[in-house]
Motif scaffolding. Structure first.
Motif, PDB file in Angstrom:
ATOM      1  N   MET A   1      39.975  71.325   7.465  1.00 13.58           N
ATOM      2  CA  MET A   1      38.947  70.472   8.048  1.00 13.58           C
ATOM      3  C   MET A   1      37.996  71.341   8.867  1.00 13.58           C
ATOM      4  O   MET A   1      38.416  72.196   9.626  1.00 13.58           O
ATOM      5  CB  MET A   1      39.597  69.414   8.919  1.00 13.58           C
ATOM      6  N   THR A   2      36.723  71.111   8.691  1.00 16.04           N
ATOM      7  CA  THR A   2      35.709  71.883   9.383  1.00 16.04           C
ATOM      8  C   THR A   2      35.453  71.270  10.750  1.00 16.04           C
ATOM      9  O   THR A   2      35.269  70.068  10.882  1.00 16.04           O
ATOM     10  CB  THR A   2      34.402  71.896   8.562  1.00 16.04           C
ATOM     11  N   SER A   3      35.418  72.126  11.773  1.00 24.26           N
ATOM     12  CA  SER A   3      35.188  71.632  13.131  1.00 24.26           C
ATOM     13  C   SER A   3      33.725  71.277  13.327  1.00 24.26           C
ATOM     14  O   SER A   3      32.843  71.715  12.578  1.00 24.26           O
ATOM     15  CB  SER A   3      35.615  72.684  14.151  1.00 24.26           C
ATOM     16  N   LYS A   4      33.475  70.491  14.348  1.00 20.67           N
ATOM     17  CA  LYS A   4      32.105  70.085  14.668  1.00 20.67           C
ATOM     18  C   LYS A   4      31.253  71.308  15.015  1.00 20.67           C
ATOM     19  O   LYS A   4      30.091  71.396  14.626  1.00 20.67           O
ATOM     20  CB  LYS A   4      32.130  69.091  15.836  1.00 20.67           C
ATOM     21  N   THR A   6      31.667  74.392  13.893  1.00 25.25           N
ATOM     22  CA  THR A   6      31.379  75.128  12.662  1.00 25.25           C
ATOM     23  C   THR A   6      30.249  74.462  11.892  1.00 25.25           C
ATOM     24  O   THR A   6      29.365  75.141  11.364  1.00 25.25           O
ATOM     25  CB  THR A   6      32.649  75.213  11.788  1.00 25.25           C
ATOM     26  N   LYS A   7      30.270  73.127  11.837  1.00 23.99           N
ATOM     27  CA  LYS A   7      29.203  72.391  11.158  1.00 23.99           C
ATOM     28  C   LYS A   7      27.864  72.637  11.848  1.00 23.99           C
ATOM     29  O   LYS A   7      26.838  72.827  11.192  1.00 23.99           O
ATOM     30  CB  LYS A   7      29.502  70.897  11.136  1.00 23.99           C
ATOM     31  N   LEU A   8      27.881  72.639  13.172  1.00 22.10           N
ATOM     32  CA  LEU A   8      26.661  72.874  13.932  1.00 22.10           C
ATOM     33  C   LEU A   8      26.124  74.279  13.679  1.00 22.10           C
ATOM     34  O   LEU A   8      24.917  74.476  13.483  1.00 22.10           O
ATOM     35  CB  LEU A   8      26.913  72.652  15.423  1.00 22.10           C
ATOM     36  N   GLU A  10      26.697  76.100  11.011  1.00 24.92           N
ATOM     37  CA  GLU A  10      26.210  76.157   9.634  1.00 24.92           C
ATOM     38  C   GLU A  10      24.857  75.470   9.511  1.00 24.92           C
ATOM     39  O   GLU A  10      23.972  75.950   8.808  1.00 24.92           O
ATOM     40  CB  GLU A  10      27.227  75.533   8.679  1.00 24.92           C
ATOM     41  N   ASP A  11      24.681  74.347  10.202  1.00 29.41           N
ATOM     42  CA  ASP A  11      23.383  73.658  10.193  1.00 29.41           C
ATOM     43  C   ASP A  11      22.300  74.555  10.781  1.00 29.41           C
ATOM     44  O   ASP A  11      21.178  74.605  10.270  1.00 29.41           O
ATOM     45  CB  ASP A  11      23.451  72.343  10.964  1.00 29.41           C
ATOM     46  N   THR A  12      22.629  75.276  11.846  1.00 32.50           N
ATOM     47  CA  THR A  12      21.671  76.200  12.460  1.00 32.50           C
ATOM     48  C   THR A  12      21.318  77.309  11.475  1.00 32.50           C
ATOM     49  O   THR A  12      20.131  77.625  11.282  1.00 32.50           O
ATOM     50  CB  THR A  12      22.246  76.810  13.753  1.00 32.50           C
ATOM     51  N   HIS A  13      22.323  77.887  10.832  1.00 29.38           N
ATOM     52  CA  HIS A  13      22.070  78.945   9.836  1.00 29.38           C
ATOM     53  C   HIS A  13      21.229  78.408   8.684  1.00 29.38           C
ATOM     54  O   HIS A  13      20.315  79.087   8.208  1.00 29.38           O
ATOM     55  CB  HIS A  13      23.379  79.516   9.317  1.00 29.38           C
ATOM     56  N   PHE A  14      21.531  77.191   8.245  1.00 28.40           N
ATOM     57  CA  PHE A  14      20.763  76.564   7.169  1.00 28.40           C
ATOM     58  C   PHE A  14      19.289  76.442   7.554  1.00 28.40           C
ATOM     59  O   PHE A  14      18.404  76.817   6.791  1.00 28.40           O
ATOM     60  CB  PHE A  14      21.357  75.184   6.853  1.00 28.40           C
ATOM     61  N   LEU A  15      19.041  75.923   8.749  1.00 27.79           N
ATOM     62  CA  LEU A  15      17.658  75.749   9.195  1.00 27.79           C
ATOM     63  C   LEU A  15      16.935  77.085   9.330  1.00 27.79           C
ATOM     64  O   LEU A  15      15.772  77.222   8.921  1.00 27.79           O
ATOM     65  CB  LEU A  15      17.618  74.993  10.527  1.00 27.79           C
ATOM     66  N   VAL A  16      17.615  78.076   9.889  1.00 32.87           N
ATOM     67  CA  VAL A  16      16.997  79.395  10.064  1.00 32.87           C
ATOM     68  C   VAL A  16      16.670  80.014   8.709  1.00 32.87           C
ATOM     69  O   VAL A  16      15.550  80.502   8.490  1.00 32.87           O
ATOM     70  CB  VAL A  16      17.897  80.330  10.901  1.00 32.87           C
ATOM     71  N   LEU A  17      17.612  79.991   7.780  1.00 32.97           N
ATOM     72  CA  LEU A  17      17.371  80.565   6.455  1.00 32.97           C
ATOM     73  C   LEU A  17      16.241  79.827   5.742  1.00 32.97           C
ATOM     74  O   LEU A  17      15.394  80.446   5.088  1.00 32.97           O
ATOM     75  CB  LEU A  17      18.648  80.535   5.613  1.00 32.97           C
ATOM     76  N   ARG A  18      16.226  78.528   5.885  1.00 28.68           N
ATOM     77  CA  ARG A  18      15.174  77.722   5.257  1.00 28.68           C
ATOM     78  C   ARG A  18      13.797  78.048   5.845  1.00 28.68           C
ATOM     79  O   ARG A  18      12.819  78.218   5.110  1.00 28.68           O
ATOM     80  CB  ARG A  18      15.518  76.256   5.471  1.00 28.68           C
ATOM     81  N   LEU A  19      13.746  78.135   7.170  1.00 23.03           N
ATOM     82  CA  LEU A  19      12.470  78.459   7.821  1.00 23.03           C
ATOM     83  C   LEU A  19      11.999  79.863   7.457  1.00 23.03           C
ATOM     84  O   LEU A  19      10.814  80.084   7.186  1.00 23.03           O
ATOM     85  CB  LEU A  19      12.602  78.327   9.338  1.00 23.03           C
ATOM     86  N   LEU A  20      12.927  80.814   7.455  1.00 20.27           N
ATOM     87  CA  LEU A  20      12.547  82.199   7.171  1.00 20.27           C
ATOM     88  C   LEU A  20      12.125  82.399   5.724  1.00 20.27           C
ATOM     89  O   LEU A  20      11.284  83.249   5.439  1.00 20.27           O
ATOM     90  CB  LEU A  20      13.684  83.155   7.521  1.00 20.27           C
ATOM     91  N   GLN A  21      12.707  81.634   4.819  1.00 18.65           N
ATOM     92  CA  GLN A  21      12.312  81.778   3.422  1.00 18.65           C
ATOM     93  C   GLN A  21      10.834  81.419   3.250  1.00 18.65           C
ATOM     94  O   GLN A  21      10.120  82.073   2.509  1.00 18.65           O
ATOM     95  CB  GLN A  21      13.172  80.900   2.523  1.00 18.65           C
ATOM     96  N   ILE A  84      24.990  77.030   1.434  1.00 19.73           N
ATOM     97  CA  ILE A  84      24.930  76.187   2.631  1.00 19.73           C
ATOM     98  C   ILE A  84      24.193  74.887   2.323  1.00 19.73           C
ATOM     99  O   ILE A  84      24.588  73.817   2.780  1.00 19.73           O
ATOM    100  CB  ILE A  84      24.247  76.929   3.806  1.00 19.73           C
ATOM    101  N   THR A  85      23.132  74.974   1.523  1.00 17.38           N
ATOM    102  CA  THR A  85      22.365  73.780   1.152  1.00 17.38           C
ATOM    103  C   THR A  85      23.249  72.798   0.402  1.00 17.38           C
ATOM    104  O   THR A  85      23.205  71.588   0.665  1.00 17.38           O
ATOM    105  CB  THR A  85      21.141  74.163   0.301  1.00 17.38           C
ATOM    106  N   ARG A  86      24.075  73.303  -0.504  1.00 20.64           N
ATOM    107  CA  ARG A  86      24.987  72.421  -1.250  1.00 20.64           C
ATOM    108  C   ARG A  86      25.959  71.712  -0.298  1.00 20.64           C
ATOM    109  O   ARG A  86      26.178  70.506  -0.409  1.00 20.64           O
ATOM    110  CB  ARG A  86      25.772  73.226  -2.281  1.00 20.64           C
ATOM    111  N   ARG A  87      26.541  72.464   0.626  1.00 16.11           N
ATOM    112  CA  ARG A  87      27.483  71.875   1.578  1.00 16.11           C
ATOM    113  C   ARG A  87      26.768  70.882   2.505  1.00 16.11           C
ATOM    114  O   ARG A  87      27.288  69.809   2.803  1.00 16.11           O
ATOM    115  CB  ARG A  87      28.184  72.964   2.397  1.00 16.11           C
ATOM    116  N   PHE A  88      25.579  71.244   2.964  1.00 14.01           N
ATOM    117  CA  PHE A  88      24.782  70.390   3.839  1.00 14.01           C
ATOM    118  C   PHE A  88      24.459  69.076   3.126  1.00 14.01           C
ATOM    119  O   PHE A  88      24.625  67.992   3.680  1.00 14.01           O
ATOM    120  CB  PHE A  88      23.496  71.131   4.233  1.00 14.01           C
ATOM    121  N   LEU A  89      24.027  69.177   1.883  1.00 15.73           N
ATOM    122  CA  LEU A  89      23.666  67.996   1.113  1.00 15.73           C
ATOM    123  C   LEU A  89      24.891  67.108   0.871  1.00 15.73           C
ATOM    124  O   LEU A  89      24.806  65.887   1.006  1.00 15.73           O
ATOM    125  CB  LEU A  89      23.030  68.400  -0.215  1.00 15.73           C
ATOM    126  N   ALA A  90      26.024  67.705   0.548  1.00 17.21           N
ATOM    127  CA  ALA A  90      27.253  66.929   0.332  1.00 17.21           C
ATOM    128  C   ALA A  90      27.641  66.186   1.607  1.00 17.21           C
ATOM    129  O   ALA A  90      28.009  64.999   1.576  1.00 17.21           O
ATOM    130  CB  ALA A  90      28.385  67.848  -0.116  1.00 17.21           C
TER     131      ALA A  90
END
Length: 121
Positions: A1-4, A6-8, A10-21, A84-90
């Motif tokens: 089970m993923t902790s809150k 860890t999710k936070l 990962e969400d931060t990494h997702f947003l940063v990678l998305r913005l930087l792309q 990360i996008t796949r996990r975020f979307l799921a």
């Protein structure tokens, strides 16, 4: 089970990678404001991403201030962003389905309450 936490993260990494792309020239301050973390926190995130090989640091040549950097996603960074996008979307689909189920239950309850109400409201 993923902790809150860890999710936070990962969400931060997702947003940063998305913005930087889309905007490799964003400063740490701009990234921090867009993601909602402190500038120090953003520095920590970017340093970790560089160490993991997800982001490459280079000079932003178009800037007047030559101290500005460009944060470019590496192939590994693009692959990680996709994962990360796949996990975020799921996770968001699970949240959506749970919320939709709750809305359906509440809507049914309103209909039942309206039928039972003496004034029909």
């Amino acid at each position: 089970m993923t902790s809150k936490r860890t999710k936070l993260q990962e969400d931060t990494h997702f947003l940063v990678l998305r913005l930087l792309q889309d905007n490799p020239e964003m400063s740490q301050r701009e990234l921090a404001a867009a993601v909602g973390v402190s500038v120090g926190g953003m520095h920590y995130v970017l340093t970790a991403m560089i160490e993991k090989g997800l982001v490459k640091l280079g000079n932003f040549t178009a800037a007047q201030d030559k101290r500005r950097y460009a944060y470019t996603l590496t192939r590994k960074g693009v692959a990680e962003k996709t994962a990360i996008t796949r996990r975020f979307l799921a996770r968001k689909m699970e949240e959506y389905n749970a919320l939709k189920a709750e809305i359906d239950v509440l809507t049914q309850q309103i209909d039942i309450d309206a039928e039972l109400s003496p004034d029909g409201r």
